[in-house]
Enzyme design. Sequence first.
Site, mmCIF file in Angstrom:
data_model
loop_
_atom_site.group_PDB
_atom_site.id
_atom_site.type_symbol
_atom_site.label_atom_id
_atom_site.label_comp_id
_atom_site.label_asym_id
_atom_site.label_seq_id
_atom_site.Cartn_x
_atom_site.Cartn_y
_atom_site.Cartn_z
ATOM 1 N N ASP A 7 0.851 -1.160 0.006
ATOM 2 C CA ASP A 7 0.102 0.168 -0.065
ATOM 3 C C ASP A 7 0.950 1.341 0.041
ATOM 4 O OD1 ASP A 7 0.892 0.159 2.488
ATOM 5 O OD2 ASP A 7 -1.091 0.355 3.406
ATOM 6 N N CYS A 64 3.497 -3.114 4.041
ATOM 7 C CA CYS A 64 2.414 -1.956 4.350
ATOM 8 C C CYS A 64 3.407 -1.194 5.167
ATOM 9 C CB CYS A 64 1.228 -2.529 4.787
ATOM 10 S SG CYS A 64 0.992 -3.580 6.215
ATOM 11 N N THR A 66 3.192 -1.207 8.747
ATOM 12 C CA THR A 66 3.772 -2.133 9.650
ATOM 13 C C THR A 66 3.920 -3.600 9.195
ATOM 14 O OG1 THR A 66 1.452 -2.749 10.318
ATOM 15 C CG2 THR A 66 2.496 -0.910 11.312
ATOM 16 N N HIS A 97 10.642 -24.092 9.292
ATOM 17 C CA HIS A 97 9.523 -24.890 10.206
ATOM 18 C C HIS A 97 8.031 -24.663 9.368
ATOM 19 C CE1 HIS A 97 12.230 -24.709 13.780
ATOM 20 N NE2 HIS A 97 12.857 -24.962 12.855
ATOM 21 N N HIS A 132 7.907 -30.876 10.824
ATOM 22 C CA HIS A 132 7.431 -29.489 10.427
ATOM 23 C C HIS A 132 6.311 -29.748 9.296
ATOM 24 C CE1 HIS A 132 10.535 -27.950 12.883
ATOM 25 N NE2 HIS A 132 11.386 -28.553 12.181
#
Length: 145
Positions: A7, A64, A66, A97, A132
């Site tokens: 964004d 974005c 954050t 993992h 995993h």
Amino acid sequence: MIALACDHGGYTLKETVKKPLLEQGYEVRDFGTNSLDSCDYPDYGAPAARAVASGECDRGILICTTGIGMSIAANKIRGIRCAHCSDVYSAEKSREHNDANMIALGGRVVGQGLAEKIVDAFLDTEFLGGRHADRVQMMMELENP
Ligand code: RB5
């Protein structure tokens, strides 16, 4: 093919990480946005996540402000395992993992140099499989309540 989306809060870092990807020979599908104008991250993250989920793209990178909104949005798409990463260790482990097929970065959280190392770790690290794989399968079964 690497899907890339951002964004306005991730636009500058998206352009930054795109350049070395192209220089390294990766094919990149850029889902935008392509300016600093305010926009809504699901509008860009979801198409990129759908392209990864469908197999049209192998991996995806979302950015974005954050990394949080993009990661939450991407993880709503069936088949997506998007890891929100701000360090290289987590990016590596998200592959080893969790078999993460997307990562989300914060444009105002990680700097250019760190972002490039996170992306390299995400793209260069293989899934370890074994125990995993069983856990990843358990995770993905949560999509079928
Ligand atoms: C946009 O202001 C910001 O909310 C967005 O870039 C993202 O960080 C949301 O999680």
